[in-house]
Design a protein around this motif. Structure first.
Motif, PDB file in Angstrom:
ATOM      1  N   GLY A  81       0.795  -1.219   0.000  1.00 49.99           N
ATOM      2  CA  GLY A  81       0.000   0.000   0.000  1.00 49.99           C
ATOM      3  C   GLY A  81       0.830   1.274   0.000  1.00 49.99           C
ATOM      4  O   GLY A  81       0.294   2.377  -0.020  1.00 49.99           O
ATOM      5  N   LYS A  98       4.271   1.013  -4.107  1.00 48.73           N
ATOM      6  CA  LYS A  98       5.423   0.344  -4.713  1.00 48.73           C
ATOM      7  C   LYS A  98       5.189  -0.009  -6.185  1.00 48.73           C
ATOM      8  O   LYS A  98       6.032   0.304  -7.031  1.00 48.73           O
ATOM      9  CB  LYS A  98       5.746  -0.914  -3.902  1.00 48.73           C
ATOM     10  CG  LYS A  98       7.064  -1.536  -4.230  1.00 48.73           C
ATOM     11  CD  LYS A  98       7.567  -2.445  -3.117  1.00 48.73           C
ATOM     12  CE  LYS A  98       6.487  -3.020  -2.230  1.00 48.73           C
ATOM     13  NZ  LYS A  98       5.591  -3.952  -2.924  1.00 48.73           N
ATOM     14  N   THR A  99       4.077  -0.632  -6.460  1.00 51.59           N
ATOM     15  CA  THR A  99       3.800  -1.041  -7.845  1.00 51.59           C
ATOM     16  C   THR A  99       3.615   0.182  -8.744  1.00 51.59           C
ATOM     17  O   THR A  99       4.150   0.248  -9.852  1.00 51.59           O
ATOM     18  CB  THR A  99       2.544  -1.947  -7.886  1.00 51.59           C
ATOM     19  OG1 THR A  99       2.798  -3.093  -7.069  1.00 51.59           O
ATOM     20  CG2 THR A  99       2.232  -2.398  -9.303  1.00 51.59           C
ATOM     21  N   THR A 100       2.880   1.152  -8.249  1.00 50.23           N
ATOM     22  CA  THR A 100       2.673   2.396  -9.006  1.00 50.23           C
ATOM     23  C   THR A 100       4.018   3.059  -9.303  1.00 50.23           C
ATOM     24  O   THR A 100       4.271   3.495 -10.432  1.00 50.23           O
ATOM     25  CB  THR A 100       1.806   3.372  -8.175  1.00 50.23           C
ATOM     26  OG1 THR A 100       0.622   2.692  -7.759  1.00 50.23           O
ATOM     27  CG2 THR A 100       1.425   4.598  -8.972  1.00 50.23           C
ATOM     28  N   ARG A 135       2.825   9.999  -2.227  1.00 51.07           N
ATOM     29  CA  ARG A 135       1.706  10.806  -1.706  1.00 51.07           C
ATOM     30  C   ARG A 135       2.159  12.184  -1.229  1.00 51.07           C
ATOM     31  O   ARG A 135       1.579  12.754  -0.297  1.00 51.07           O
ATOM     32  CB  ARG A 135       0.974  10.078  -0.581  1.00 51.07           C
ATOM     33  CG  ARG A 135       0.387   8.768  -1.070  1.00 51.07           C
ATOM     34  CD  ARG A 135      -0.813   8.310  -0.271  1.00 51.07           C
ATOM     35  NE  ARG A 135      -1.344   7.099  -0.885  1.00 51.07           N
ATOM     36  CZ  ARG A 135      -0.839   5.879  -0.667  1.00 51.07           C
ATOM     37  NH1 ARG A 135       0.176   5.709   0.150  1.00 51.07           N
ATOM     38  NH2 ARG A 135      -1.368   4.842  -1.285  1.00 51.07           N
ATOM     39  N   ASP A 182       1.718  14.630  -2.899  1.00 53.03           N
ATOM     40  CA  ASP A 182       0.700  15.542  -3.421  1.00 53.03           C
ATOM     41  C   ASP A 182      -0.315  15.858  -2.321  1.00 53.03           C
ATOM     42  O   ASP A 182      -1.063  16.818  -2.407  1.00 53.03           O
ATOM     43  CB  ASP A 182      -0.007  14.932  -4.641  1.00 53.03           C
ATOM     44  CG  ASP A 182      -0.440  13.479  -4.414  1.00 53.03           C
ATOM     45  OD1 ASP A 182       0.377  12.694  -3.881  1.00 53.03           O
ATOM     46  OD2 ASP A 182      -1.581  13.138  -4.759  1.00 53.03           O
TER      47      ASP A 182
END
Ligand code: GDP
Length: 297
Positions: free
Chosen positions: A111, A114-116, A250, A252
C-alpha cells in the motif's frame, strides 16, 4: 501540519523582523520554535535536537547583513541547513543503470505505492533516457498485484515478465534476470511483495532475491503521509536489506516535510524521488529546496 510549522515560524520571524537586529536571544527564541515545530511535524526528537544545534552553531556570531531583515536571515540559515541535511552529495534523479541489464529492486510495505512507483520509474527511464525496461512482479501472495503490474506495463508501453503460476519470488527474479539478458533490456525492475507490517518472512524473501540479482539500486518506497512510521520502516529496511534511496509517495497530499528530514538524518540514505499523484507521470526528482521551502512555509 505544514500550516502549524509555517505559522509558528512566520510568527516568530515577524516578531524578529520588527526588532531590526539579530541578537543571540532572537536566534534562541526562533530556534526553540523551530524545534517544537519540527517535533510537531513528526521529526524524531534526536534529529530535531541535532538539527537545531547545528543551526544554532551556524547562526551564532553571524553578522546581520544590511540587505536583509534579521527574520529573513534566520529563515535563510534554517532553510540552508535543511537543504544541507536533505541533499547530501548524491545524484538524486539518476538511477545507476550502467552495465545492462541493470537490476533495480523495489521494496516497501503493502500500500506504500510500490507497484505504481515501479511503473512510474519504468516509464521515466523509457521516455527520458530511451531505456528498454522489463518489469516483473514478485508478489506471489497477491495475484491481483501481478495483474496490476501487467496492466500498468501495457498502459505505459513497458514489457512485463510473463506470469508463471506457482513460482517462488527467487525463481521469478532469476527468470527476470535471464529474460532481461536474452531480450537485450537495459534494466529490469523487480516489484517485491509487501506486507502490511515488516515481518521476518518478508525480509528474508527480499534478502534472498537481493542475493540472487545483486541490485544496482534498491529503492524503498514509503508513504510520505505516515511520518514517524515511515522513518522506522526506512531504518529497518536499510539495516536488513541495504537501500540506495527512498521514494516518498503521496507528497501531493498534505504530507509533512518531517518524514523526509528524519529519514535522511537517521538512515543517511537519500530521498531520490517523490510521488505526486496516481498518474504514471506523477513522479519527480526529489528537490531539497522545495521541501525546505515547504517546511518553512
Ligand atoms: P503497493 O501495494 O505498495 O504496490 O501500492 P500501489 O502501487 O498499489 O498503490 C496503492 C494506492 O496508492 C494506489 O491507489 C495508487 O494509485 C496510490 N498511489 C501511489 N503513489 C501515489 C502518490 O504519489 N500519490 C497519490 N495520491 N496516490 C498514490
Amino acid at each position: 501540519m505544514f500550516e502549524n510549522l509555517s505559522e509558528r515560524l512566520s510568527g516568530v520571524f515577524d516578531r524578529l523582523t520588527k526588532q531590526g537586529a539579530l541578537s543571540e536571544e532572537d536566534v534562541k527564541t526562533a530556534l526553540r520554535e523551530v524545534r517544537v515545530a519540527l517535533l510537531e511535524a513528526d521529526v524524531s526528537l534526536p534529529v530535531a535536537r541535532d538539527f537545531v544545534k547545528k543551526v544554532q552553531d551556524q547562526a551564532t556570531g553571524q553578522s546581520v547583513t544590511k540587505s536583509v531583515t534579521p527574520g529573513q536571515q534566520v529563515v535563510k540559515i534554517v532553510h540552508d541547513a535543511l537543504v544541507d541535511v536533505l541533499r547530501g552529495d548524491e545524484d538524486l534523479g539518476t538511477l545507476k543503470i550502467d552495465n545492462p541489464p541493470a537490476p533495480i529492486l523495489m521494496v516497501g510495505l503493502q500500500g506504500s505505492g510500490k507497484t505504481t512507483t515501479t511503473g512510474k520509474l519504468a516509464k521515466r527511464l523509457k521516455d527520458k533516457e530511451g531505456k528498454r525496461v522489463l518489469m516483473a512482479s514478485l508478489d506471489v501472495y497477491r495475484p491481483a498485484a501481478m495483474d496490476q503490474l501487467a496492466v500498468l506495463g501495457a498502459q505505459i508501453g513497458v514489457d512485463t515478465l510473463p506470469i508463471v503460476a506457482g513460482q517462488k519470488p527467487v525463481d521469478i527474479a532469476k527468470r527476470a534476470k535471464q529474460q532481461a539478458a536474452l531480450g537485450g533490456y537495459d534494466v529490469y525492475m523487480l516489484d517485491t511483495a509487501g506486507r502490511l507490517q515488516i515481518d521476518e518472512v518478508l525480509m528474508q524473501e527480499v534478502e534472498d532475491v537481493r542475493d540472487v540479482v545483486s541490485p544496482r539500486e534498491t529503492l524503498l518506497v514509503v508513504d510520505g503521509l505516515t511520518g514517524q512510521v515511515a522513518v522506522e520502516v526506512a531504518e529497518e529496511f536499510d539495516a536488513k536489506i541495504g537501500i540506495s534511496g527512498v521514494v516518498l509517495t503521496r507528497m501531493d497530499g498534505d504530507g509533512r516535510g518531517g518524514a523526509a528530514l528524519s529519514m535522511r538524518a537517521v538512515t543517511g540514505k537519500p530521498i531520490r524521488f517523490v510521488g505526486l499523484g496516481e498518474k504514471m507521470d506523477a513522479i519527480e526528482t526529489f528537490e531539497p529546496e522545495r521541501v525546505a521551502g515547504r517546511i518553512l512555509g
